[in-house]
Design an enzyme around this catalytic site. Structure first.
Site, PDB file in Angstrom:
ATOM      1  CB  CYS A 326      -0.955  -0.003   1.237  1.00  7.18           C
ATOM      2  SG  CYS A 326      -2.352   1.201   0.766  1.00  7.18           S
ATOM      3  CG  HIS A 426      -3.386  -3.619   3.648  1.00  5.86           C
ATOM      4  ND1 HIS A 426      -2.345  -3.245   4.248  1.00  5.86           N
ATOM      5  CD2 HIS A 426      -3.981  -2.448   2.989  1.00  5.86           C
ATOM      6  CE1 HIS A 426      -1.889  -2.040   4.010  1.00  5.86           C
ATOM      7  NE2 HIS A 426      -2.893  -1.340   3.544  1.00  5.86           N
TER       8      HIS A 426
END
Length: 481
Positions: A326, A426
């Site tokens: 991310c 994630h």
């Protein structure tokens, strides 16, 4: 409602354990936290985000997480300001003093969400925030006694004996609360006791005599509770296993979603090394992992200030691997542009680490979604979630994407030599299949760890622990009053 004498007294895990206790009794249980502050968040099925602790509590209760379980989430972006998420969606950014003026309208959202959960549940277990004794914040409070009074919810106060001073903190809380707030407290719990419980019998009686609150239990320290996903920075620094293969993680000021590391810490062949400021990245690391960040540009500048950018490039020259998750993925590119001032001054542009040929533009839209897919290099499946602001593109993403999502979209990028990878996903390592893939790539011993089953086993054993040491029948009776 479970309130505490301070932060980190174990409120979140006690609520999770009690969710499992009462769900196993056949009750429809829902967790609730009016206001949370955390950069470790979870994506909900209804397309929003809540604190990680409420997602764990929902799991313990056997239900899907909902934005109504944590209607106000504060995500710190500086020492004095936070992004404010209301019922799962970003409502704006506020400095600490300014936020106080938001509270009256936020209470309406809090009570709305609580009403929705109450309508579908036999029991709602509410977690307070910080300390019940913060009388300086009592005016307009929506997180502790302000909510308790507004919603008519009885309170159980928790003190942590492991940090010391538990008698003074419990008795002192009674001393500083006003009479009507103190009347909401129906009992107290002492948490994390070590040693012979009989040695604290007189301490429990003293607190009960001085406060007039009945003792509901003395909970011995439960070591494996620390292995459950945490949302607080203290959970980031819990001790992991020792292993032959090192994964290094630079610790930046605004690190987020650090529970991505938890499954790796459970692997016997891996040692996760947290690299604190003023230290160099270990030369023996097989993988350097850059986690998510709430303020990517500031954390990127911090990496440069620490000299970790130089360490990273040396690591790659030695044949090591780098994975950016991310915000970490965004940092690995050539540039990050912030035309709308998402992270500060509008129009700011900073040079990235240059390990991937991609660039990121921070946008006003936030992607919050559970995802699944396969890695393009070897067709290894995964499931996880996306939670990010920004769009990343460039040659490495176009020609060497990391994965294909179930909806057909491509995600991430891989360098030409295959050593550097970035992804917006994630939760990769919580998927046993994807974790095994990465362990093989870095030459680590694989194991038969089933991570999700491990979490549920710990929740069950913690629930057993609470049933043995708390008066759960009395807790349930209190909630019916």
């Amino acid at each position: 409602m479970v309130q505490g004498t301070g932060s980190n007294v174990g409120k979140s895990l006690l609520v999770a354990g009690l969710c499992r206790v009462f769900a196993r009794r056949g009750l429809r249980v829902r967790p609730f936290k009016p206001q949370n502050m955390s950069n470790n968040a979870a994506v909900t099925e209804d397309g929003g985000e809540i604190g990680r602790a409420q997602a764990l509590q929902a799991r313990a209760a056997g239900v899907a997480p909902s934005v109504h379980m944590n209607p106000v989430l504060l995500k710190p972006q500086s020492e004095i300001g936070s992004q404010v998420v209301v019922q799962g969606r970003v409502a704006g950014t506020a400095r600490a003093r300014e936020y106080q003026s938001w509270k009256p309208r936020l209470m309406a959202a809090v009570l709305d969400s609580f009403g929705r959960l109450s309508a579908e549940a036999d029991l709602v277990l509410v977690e307070g925030a910080g300390s019940a004794s913060e009388v300086n914040l009592r005016a307009g409070d929506i997180a502790n006694m302000g909510f308790s009074r507004a919603a008519g919810v009885p309170v159980v106060l928790v003190g942590d004996i492991d940090r010391g001073g538990v008698i003074a903190s419990l008795v002192g809380t009674k001393a500083v609360l006003d009479e009507e707030d103190a009347a909401m407290v129906r009992g107290f719990i002492v948490n994390r006791f070590r040693g012979d419980p009989a040695l604290f019998d007189s301490g429990m009686r003293f607190v009960a005599d001085r406060t007039g609150w009945p003792a509901l239990g003395l909970v011995p320290h439960f070591r494996d509770a620390a292995r459950l996903p945490a949302e607080d920075g203290l959970g980031l620094r819990r001790e992991g296993r020792r292993g032959a293969v090192v994964i290094a993680v630079p610790v930046t000021p605004w690190i987020s979603n650090f529970d991505d590391l938890d499954p790796l810490r459970e692997e016997p062949g891996v040692e996760v090394v947290l690299v604190e400021p003023d230290r160099t990245l270990p030369v023996e690391a097989a993988l350097v992992l850059l986690p998510g960040s709430k303020t990517t540009i500031d954390d990127l500048m911090f990496i440069r200030a620490q000299g970790w950018d130089i360490d990273l490039k040396a690591h790659v020259r030695r044949g090591g691997r780098v994975l950016g998750l991310c915000g970490g993925y965004q940092m690995l590119g050539t540039r990050i542009d912030d035309p709308f001032g998402i992270e500060g001054e509008a129009g700011r542009s900073v040079e990235g680490l240059g390990l991937l040929d991609v660039a990121t533009v921070l946008t006003t839209n936030k992607r919050l979604e559970a995802v699944a897919g396969t890695t393009l290099a070897d067709d290894a499946p995964f499931s996880g979630y996306e939670m990010h602001i920004g769009e990343t593109s460039g040659p490495d993403a176009a020609s060497r994407a990391f994965a294909r999502l179930a909806n057909g979209q491509l995600d991430g990028a891989v360098s030409a030599d295959g050593r550097v990878t970035g992804t917006y996903v994630h939760g990769l390592f919580a998927d046993d299949r994807q974790r095994a893939r990465w362990l093989a790539l870095i030459g680590a011993q694989t194991s038969d760890l089933a991570y999700e089953a491990l979490v549920d086993d710990i929740l069950d054993r913690f629930a057993d622990h609470l049933e043995a040491h708390l008066d759960c029948d009395r807790l349930l009776a209190l909630s019916a009053r």
